[in-house]
Design an enzyme around this catalytic site. Sequence first.
Site, PDB file in Angstrom:
ATOM      1  N   ASP A  26     -11.677  -6.661  10.784  1.00 51.26           N
ATOM      2  CA  ASP A  26     -12.349  -5.378  10.583  1.00 51.26           C
ATOM      3  C   ASP A  26     -13.838  -5.521  10.860  1.00 51.26           C
ATOM      4  OD1 ASP A  26     -10.239  -3.634   9.761  1.00 51.26           O
ATOM      5  OD2 ASP A  26     -10.108  -4.807   7.913  1.00 51.26           O
ATOM      6  N   ASP A 168      -2.938   0.423   8.056  1.00 54.47           N
ATOM      7  CA  ASP A 168      -4.020  -0.419   7.539  1.00 54.47           C
ATOM      8  C   ASP A 168      -4.593   0.188   6.261  1.00 54.47           C
ATOM      9  OD1 ASP A 168      -6.184  -2.117   7.253  1.00 54.47           O
ATOM     10  OD2 ASP A 168      -7.188  -1.505   9.110  1.00 54.47           O
ATOM     11  N   GLY A 190      -4.509  -7.103   3.364  1.00 48.20           N
ATOM     12  CA  GLY A 190      -5.676  -7.936   3.067  1.00 48.20           C
ATOM     13  C   GLY A 190      -5.607  -8.466   1.658  1.00 48.20           C
TER      14      GLY A 190
HETATM   15 ZN    ZN Z   1      -8.551  -2.687   9.769  1.00 48.60          ZN
END
Ligand code: ZN
Length: 208
Positions: A26, A168, A190
Amino acid sequence: MLSADFLHLEKDVELVNRHADLFHLDIMDGTFVPNISFGFPVVEAIARQAEKPLDVHLMIVHPEKYVERFAKAGAAYISFHYETAKEESAEIIAQIRALGVQAGIVINPDCPVEALFPLLDKVDFVLLMSVFAGFGGQKFIPETIGRIKAVRAELDSIGRKEVPIEVDGGIGPDNAAEVVKAGAEILVAGSSVFKAENPAGAIRAMRG
Ligand code: ZN
């Protein structure tokens, strides 16, 4: 990788090499999104040790200025936000593809999915944000499920069944199945992985 341990990045790169399918990076500029993440030195360092493809998600204004550098840094996939490019989006998609990189278009949760429809015959993948771009660790927005279904239906109806949808934000073992059932194929996780007691186990649970 936003949730990785930046003091011991090598350890988390190895985790991805061993257990996941790609590195999702990112890139935040402090302008399109209020946060700043990391830039070329970190991407290049990850690329040196990565055994899986690099998926670079640009959350930056003027993505066209940087796609070439990210391609050179080792990106196999580059996506940028429709909100940052609007009517120039088709041109940037072509620019990314000309670099031999898979091109993706991204939208935030408040952008109507129909905005993407004119671009679906041009992209290699679509990235739907299931939280607002800019920070890790946010909660999955449930309306994303209907948005995945709508984009999947449109892709299928124009004969582009092969184009995957990536999702995401706030994805983890508890909602992975629902997201896949709606039509997503690439799940970005994440904090649900890196903050888990057993990160490899969290990835395995999502594969299941
Ligand atoms: Zn992302």
